[in-house]
Write an enzyme that holds these catalytic residues in place. Structure first.
Site, PDB file in Angstrom:
ATOM      1  N   GLU A  39      -6.179  -1.836  -7.979  1.00  0.00           N
ATOM      2  CA  GLU A  39      -5.283  -0.939  -8.713  1.00  0.00           C
ATOM      3  C   GLU A  39      -4.102  -1.737  -9.269  1.00  0.00           C
ATOM      4  O   GLU A  39      -3.488  -2.526  -8.541  1.00  0.00           O
ATOM      5  CB  GLU A  39      -4.769   0.169  -7.775  1.00  0.00           C
ATOM      6  CG  GLU A  39      -5.875   1.139  -7.376  1.00  0.00           C
ATOM      7  CD  GLU A  39      -5.455   2.125  -6.281  1.00  0.00           C
ATOM      8  OE1 GLU A  39      -5.890   3.280  -6.330  1.00  0.00           O
ATOM      9  OE2 GLU A  39      -4.704   1.726  -5.366  1.00  0.00           O
ATOM     10  N   HIS A  95      -2.775  -4.035  -6.360  1.00  0.00           N
ATOM     11  CA  HIS A  95      -3.163  -3.537  -5.041  1.00  0.00           C
ATOM     12  C   HIS A  95      -4.642  -3.791  -4.775  1.00  0.00           C
ATOM     13  O   HIS A  95      -5.516  -3.105  -5.311  1.00  0.00           O
ATOM     14  CB  HIS A  95      -2.848  -2.031  -4.956  1.00  0.00           C
ATOM     15  CG  HIS A  95      -3.106  -1.446  -3.608  1.00  0.00           C
ATOM     16  ND1 HIS A  95      -3.878  -0.332  -3.409  1.00  0.00           N
ATOM     17  CD2 HIS A  95      -2.699  -1.849  -2.373  1.00  0.00           C
ATOM     18  CE1 HIS A  95      -3.920  -0.067  -2.113  1.00  0.00           C
ATOM     19  NE2 HIS A  95      -3.212  -0.963  -1.473  1.00  0.00           N
ATOM     20  N   SER A 155       0.832  -1.208   0.000  1.00  0.00           N
ATOM     21  CA  SER A 155       0.000   0.000   0.000  1.00  0.00           C
ATOM     22  C   SER A 155       0.859   1.248   0.000  1.00  0.00           C
ATOM     23  O   SER A 155       0.470   2.274  -0.538  1.00  0.00           O
ATOM     24  CB  SER A 155      -0.844   0.074   1.272  1.00  0.00           C
ATOM     25  OG  SER A 155      -1.889  -0.809   1.219  1.00  0.00           O
TER      26      SER A 155
HETATM   27  P1  NAI Z   1      -0.384  -9.064   7.884  1.00  0.00           P
HETATM   28  O1  NAI Z   1       0.544  -8.630   8.932  1.00  0.00           O
HETATM   29  O2  NAI Z   1      -1.787  -9.383   8.230  1.00  0.00           O
HETATM   30  O3  NAI Z   1       0.211 -10.366   7.155  1.00  0.00           O
HETATM   31  C1  NAI Z   1       1.528 -10.480   6.719  1.00  0.00           C
HETATM   32  C2  NAI Z   1       1.884 -11.965   6.667  1.00  0.00           C
HETATM   33  O4  NAI Z   1       3.114 -12.107   5.983  1.00  0.00           O
HETATM   34  C3  NAI Z   1       2.063 -12.604   8.041  1.00  0.00           C
HETATM   35  O5  NAI Z   1       1.232 -13.740   8.140  1.00  0.00           O
HETATM   36  C4  NAI Z   1       3.536 -12.993   8.054  1.00  0.00           C
HETATM   37  O6  NAI Z   1       3.793 -14.194   8.755  1.00  0.00           O
HETATM   38  C5  NAI Z   1       3.839 -13.136   6.597  1.00  0.00           C
HETATM   39  N1  NAI Z   1       5.256 -12.998   6.261  1.00  0.00           N
HETATM   40  C6  NAI Z   1       6.094 -12.023   6.666  1.00  0.00           C
HETATM   41  N2  NAI Z   1       7.303 -12.224   6.108  1.00  0.00           N
HETATM   42  C7  NAI Z   1       7.226 -13.330   5.343  1.00  0.00           C
HETATM   43  C8  NAI Z   1       8.133 -14.038   4.513  1.00  0.00           C
HETATM   44  N3  NAI Z   1       9.375 -13.630   4.351  1.00  0.00           N
HETATM   45  N4  NAI Z   1       7.697 -15.134   3.878  1.00  0.00           N
HETATM   46  C9  NAI Z   1       6.459 -15.562   4.023  1.00  0.00           C
HETATM   47  N5  NAI Z   1       5.532 -14.923   4.781  1.00  0.00           N
HETATM   48  C10 NAI Z   1       5.918 -13.830   5.441  1.00  0.00           C
HETATM   49  O7  NAI Z   1      -0.287  -7.960   6.747  1.00  0.00           O
HETATM   50  P2  NAI Z   1      -1.409  -7.432   5.729  1.00  0.00           P
HETATM   51  O8  NAI Z   1      -2.254  -6.419   6.367  1.00  0.00           O
HETATM   52  O9  NAI Z   1      -2.043  -8.609   5.084  1.00  0.00           O
HETATM   53  O10 NAI Z   1      -0.510  -6.661   4.663  1.00  0.00           O
HETATM   54  C11 NAI Z   1       0.262  -7.358   3.711  1.00  0.00           C
HETATM   55  C12 NAI Z   1       0.602  -6.422   2.568  1.00  0.00           C
HETATM   56  O11 NAI Z   1      -0.611  -5.967   1.975  1.00  0.00           O
HETATM   57  C13 NAI Z   1       1.359  -5.173   2.959  1.00  0.00           C
HETATM   58  O12 NAI Z   1       2.302  -4.899   1.944  1.00  0.00           O
HETATM   59  C14 NAI Z   1       0.288  -4.092   3.032  1.00  0.00           C
HETATM   60  O13 NAI Z   1       0.784  -2.812   2.701  1.00  0.00           O
HETATM   61  C15 NAI Z   1      -0.642  -4.542   1.933  1.00  0.00           C
HETATM   62  N6  NAI Z   1      -2.029  -4.101   2.066  1.00  0.00           N
HETATM   63  C16 NAI Z   1      -2.674  -4.151   3.266  1.00  0.00           C
HETATM   64  C17 NAI Z   1      -4.013  -3.758   3.349  1.00  0.00           C
HETATM   65  C18 NAI Z   1      -4.753  -3.855   4.646  1.00  0.00           C
HETATM   66  O14 NAI Z   1      -5.862  -3.288   4.737  1.00  0.00           O
HETATM   67  N7  NAI Z   1      -4.252  -4.562   5.634  1.00  0.00           N
HETATM   68  C19 NAI Z   1      -4.740  -3.229   2.178  1.00  0.00           C
HETATM   69  C20 NAI Z   1      -3.986  -3.301   0.955  1.00  0.00           C
HETATM   70  C21 NAI Z   1      -2.677  -3.693   0.927  1.00  0.00           C
END
Ligand code: NAI
Length: 645
Positions: free
Chosen positions: A455, A443, A422
């Site tokens: 996006e 995105h 994001s």
């Molecule tokens: P989250 O914290 O819920 O999940 C991230 C996951 O990635 C965790 O389960 C973690 O164990 C895993 N992880 C971390 N490093 C890793 C690796 N090296 N290999 C495998 N797994 C790994 O995060 P969330 O909220 O799902 O965000 C993820 C991405 O999506 C970010 O880049 C964020 O900017 C983007 N995003 C988030 C939104 C939201 O509303 N939460 C909306 C749109 C995009």
């Protein structure tokens, strides 16, 4: 003999869109294959030719008439929306309603049996035609969908739908379909009584002829439904008005209220209330919703020339976003491998996916198949086979670099490599790659299953083919791709940030959250901005504010709550109390004059700026992105179009 001769003549009669086939059995088959179009729609010319068919069959009535489509794309998608946009006088509007209403009444009154063989989409005017046939035979196929979605264009089903659908399925089910635009598949149509039968494609020809000549009477509506569609109409109408009022204000969306009135007071005959026809057809809402429909079609067109079709998607990060993206792709028929650091981290995503499949597919076998397509993959074996790889791990540059370095050597040539970030710059992320030009942004928004927009982000020097393929993939999973250039917050988050900030400043100035939210609900937003902050999370709003608000001080009301760890819905308390799972709101105070315009202005200004900076290609696409990405009042036609139409 004489009859056969005439029928031969009918077969040879030259029509542009229809073909009338005579069968030896005496059955006539009218096949619609609209010229120069991939899907059938009911233009004035198509209807006029159908009128000619009825003229011809009046002279020598067939044993029965089957109406069907000659297109692979479905039965009939609806009226011709292009013609609808040209209604610039009241006379033209009334004439359009009259055209289908009169013709389909005529079809309903013919003496010989008639049958609509419905395979694929059968929507709007298409369903009204099918309803005017004595029998409706649905073909059991995933593409078969029946509905009256006119309300979504701000209009009503004026060609007999408001009369005949309630007669077939009862008023509750009919109003539900007409007021929400919801469609039903073949099996559901049969269950409701909308279709007389639902058969697999291989037996449809035989079944159609048997049913047509069966002499079988229609299944009568149960007594209670007959009463509700007769003497008790007013009771049903009152209930329906209350339901609609919860979702749509009459000053923004007059069509659903008109549908209820036309059904209850005029038996579905819009011509009996010409002032309603004039009001609805000439309303800005109808014009703007038609515009939104065209914008949506434009988004769907992105990536259609890419010649890219994914079979296997690999998602890395099974958190809030990655887990739900993986589930959505499996729901849409793709094979998905889902990677995270441990199996334990993948498990909650799989559990959520299972709920989604059951809820959306409502068929244990189909849900099982979707479940089987979603494969936990802690070792990341799926990368080598994937056509699309989506990174959705923590928002941390170093972690993403390390991941990209390990991924790149394993990727298939031509596979799309995407990040769901994001807030991080693609330019900063791709430095870890040998082929930096292949990284694109895909995105998604939270909650993935609910948000139609995605996006597709292009950084300077990005491979154009990869962007096209990413758009094609987004379209393939039934989301709307919006191409944007790499810039902080892209389009959607960049316009939401100053809007939410303005709303919180209004709270700092002494208005209650309820009053601020009420101002924007009255403006036509689906959710108030303060409730939106609670839903997104106050910590995330704070981080986004730092990045997107150009160094402005955070609002005091936000700071105070973040310090107390009141982060919104996820912690049970934010601006509102969420302990029951929903925002507990008090009554709003009086909304100060001009407040909604004041709160909307930073959003609109930001959209202008992003268009000027080329982040989105043009004003129409920006309107589309803001409507489908934020729910911005669709009846206005979008933030930049507002007030023009
Ligand atoms: P989250 O914290 O819920 O999940 C991230 C996951 O990635 C965790 O389960 C973690 O164990 C895993 N992880 C971390 N490093 C890793 C690796 N090296 N290999 C495998 N797994 C790994 O995060 P969330 O909220 O799902 O965000 C993820 C991405 O999506 C970010 O880049 C964020 O900017 C983007 N995003 C988030 C939104 C939201 O509303 N939460 C909306 C749109 C995009």
């Amino acid at each position: 003999m004489q009859r056969d001769a005439v029928m031969e003549q009918l077969t040879g009669a030259k029509m542009k869109h229809w073909q009338l086939i005579k069968e030896n059995s005496g059955i006539a088959v009218a096949v619609l294959d609209k010229a120069e179009e991939s899907a059938n729609s009911l233009s004035a010319e198509v209807l006029a030719e159908f009128g000619q068919i009825l003229d011809q069959l009046d002279v020598y009535p067939p044993k029965g008439l089957i109406v069907r489509s000659g297109k692979a794309a479905g039965f009939i998608a609806g009226a011709d929306i292009g013609e609808f946009s040209q209604l610039d006088t009241q006379e033209k509007g009334r004439a359009l309603v009259d055209r289908g209403w009169t013709l389909f009444n005529r079809l309903a009154a013919v003496k010989y049996p008639t049958l609509a063989l419905v395979r694929g989409h059968c929507l709007g005017g298409g369903l009204e035609l099918a309803l005017a046939c004595r029998y409706l035979l649905a073909v059991d196929e995933s593409g078969t969908k029946m509905g009256l979605p006119e309300v979504m264009l701000g209009i009503f089903p004026g060609w007999g739908g408001m009369l005949r659908l309630p007669e077939r399925v009862g008023p509750s089910a009919a109003l539900d379909m007409m007021l929400t635009g919801r469609t039903v598949d073949g099996k559901k149509a049969k269950k409701l009584g909308l279709a007389d039968d639902c058969v697999p494609p291989r037996v449809m020809e035989m079944a159609a002829r048997q049913l047509l000549l069966s002499g079988q009477p229609r299944r009568p509506l149960p007594l209670m439904q007959r009463l509700l569609n007769g003497p008790l109409k007013a009771v049903v109408a009152n209930g329906a008005r209350k339901q609609v009022a919860k979702k749509a204000r009459p000053e923004h969306y007059p069509a659903p209220y008109a549908i209820i009135d036309l059904w209850a007071k005029h038996n579905g005959n819009a011509l009996a209330a010409p002032e309603v026809v004039d009001r609805i057809i000439s309303s800005p809402t109808a014009r703007n919703l038609v515009r939104v429909f065209h914008l949506q079609e434009r988004l769907k067109g992105f990536g259609k020339d890419a010649n890219f079709r994914a079979k296997h998607v690999h998602v890395i990060g099974a958190g809030v976003m990655g887990g739900d993206i993986a589930a959505w792709c499996a729901l849409r028929g793709l094979t998905v491998t889902l990677q995270d650091q441990t199996v334990e981290r993948i498990a909650p995503a799989i559990a959520r996916a299972s709920k989604l499949f059951n809820r959306r597919l409502r068929d244990p076998l189909k849900a099982r198949l979707a479940f089987d397509r979603l494969i936990p993959d802690p070792q990341g074996e799926g990368v080598r086979h994937a056509d699309v790889v989506i990174e959705a791990i923590f928002e941390n540059v170093e972690a993403k670099h390390a991941l990209f370095r390990s991924l790149e050597p394993k990727l298939k040539p031509g596979a799309v490599l995407a990040t769901n970030t994001s807030s991080l710059r693609l330019e900063d992320l791709r430095v870890a790659l040998q082929q930096p030009e292949r990284l694109v942004g895909i995105h998604f928004f939270n909650p993935v299953a609910m948000m139609p927009l995605v996006e597709v982000v292009e950084a300077e020097g990005c491979n154009a083919g990869a962007v096209q393929a990413a758009c094609a993939f987004v379209k393939q999973i039934d989301k709307l791709p919006l191409p944007v250039k790499s810039a902080p917050g892209f389009l959607v988050n960049a316009v939401l940030a100053p809007y939410m900030l303005a709303a919180m400043r209004a709270v700092d100035e002494g208005l209650t959250p309820e009053t601020v939210d009420e101002a924007m609900l009255a403006f036509g937003m689906p959710m108030g901005p303060i409730e939106l902050v609670d839903t997104v999370g106050l910590d995330i709003a704070m981080a986004a504010g730092k990045q997107l608000a150009g160094g402005a001080e955070p609002p005091k009301c936000l700071l105070a709550r973040v310090e107390k760890n009141q982060l919104g819905k996820k912690t049970g308390q934010g601006f509102y109390d969420w302990s029951s799972g929903r925002a507990k709101k008090g009554a709003p105070g009086a909304v100060p004059a001009g407040l909604s315009e004041k709160l909307a202005k930073p959003l609109v200004d930001r959209v202008h700026r992003l268009v000027a900076n080329g982040v989105v290609a043009d004003a129409d696409l920006a309107d589309a992105g803001v409507i489908f990405g934020t729910g911005f009042a669709p009846f206005t036609g979008g933030p930049l179009h507002r007030g023009k139409g």
